[in-house]
Design a protein around this motif. Sequence first.
Motif, PDB file in Angstrom:
ATOM      1  N   ARG A  16       0.835  -1.198   0.000  1.00 12.40           N
ATOM      2  CA  ARG A  16       0.000   0.000   0.000  1.00 12.40           C
ATOM      3  C   ARG A  16       0.874   1.253   0.000  1.00 12.40           C
ATOM      4  NH1 ARG A  16      -5.109   1.006   4.014  1.00 12.40           N
ATOM      5  NH2 ARG A  16      -5.917   2.755   2.836  1.00 12.40           N
ATOM      6  N   SER A  19      -2.051   7.202   1.517  1.00 10.48           N
ATOM      7  CA  SER A  19      -3.325   7.739   1.045  1.00 10.48           C
ATOM      8  C   SER A  19      -3.175   9.226   0.749  1.00 10.48           C
ATOM      9  CB  SER A  19      -4.389   7.555   2.124  1.00 10.48           C
ATOM     10  OG  SER A  19      -4.088   8.383   3.238  1.00 10.48           O
ATOM     11  N   HIS A  38      -1.650  10.872  -6.958  1.00 12.11           N
ATOM     12  CA  HIS A  38      -2.222   9.529  -7.161  1.00 12.11           C
ATOM     13  C   HIS A  38      -2.627   9.325  -8.617  1.00 12.11           C
ATOM     14  CE1 HIS A  38      -3.026   7.339  -3.233  1.00 12.11           C
ATOM     15  NE2 HIS A  38      -2.211   8.321  -2.920  1.00 12.11           N
ATOM     16  N   THR A  49      -5.612   1.270  -7.791  1.00  7.43           N
ATOM     17  CA  THR A  49      -6.472   1.548  -6.646  1.00  7.43           C
ATOM     18  C   THR A  49      -7.551   0.481  -6.531  1.00  7.43           C
ATOM     19  OG1 THR A  49      -6.060   3.910  -6.834  1.00  7.43           O
ATOM     20  CG2 THR A  49      -8.023   3.241  -5.593  1.00  7.43           C
ATOM     21  N   GLY A  54      -7.708   1.163  -0.844  1.00 11.87           N
ATOM     22  CA  GLY A  54      -6.515   1.990  -0.942  1.00 11.87           C
ATOM     23  C   GLY A  54      -5.793   1.791  -2.251  1.00 11.87           C
ATOM     24  N   SER A  55      -4.610   2.382  -2.348  1.00 11.77           N
ATOM     25  CA  SER A  55      -3.789   2.309  -3.545  1.00 11.77           C
ATOM     26  C   SER A  55      -2.545   1.486  -3.245  1.00 11.77           C
ATOM     27  CB  SER A  55      -3.410   3.705  -4.013  1.00 11.77           C
ATOM     28  OG  SER A  55      -4.569   4.419  -4.410  1.00 11.77           O
TER      29      SER A  55
END
Length: 62
Positions: A16, A19, A38, A49, A54-55
């Motif tokens: 991850r 954010s 992002h 994502t 989340g990413s």
Amino acid sequence: MIRQRIKDGTYPPRTRVPSVLQLQEEFGIAGMTAHKVHRALRAEGLIYTEPGLGSYVSKDPA
């Protein structure tokens, strides 16, 4: 900075990434700027994502 951390392995594949809120806090940037970060990383194929989760760093970041 995030791009460099992905490329140098600080953020390995499938981990991850910070954010939008975390980017704002860590770098002292505006929310819109953090969203642009992002968006740019997604466009480059470096992150993906998962809605609601989340990413994450892509399996094979370019």
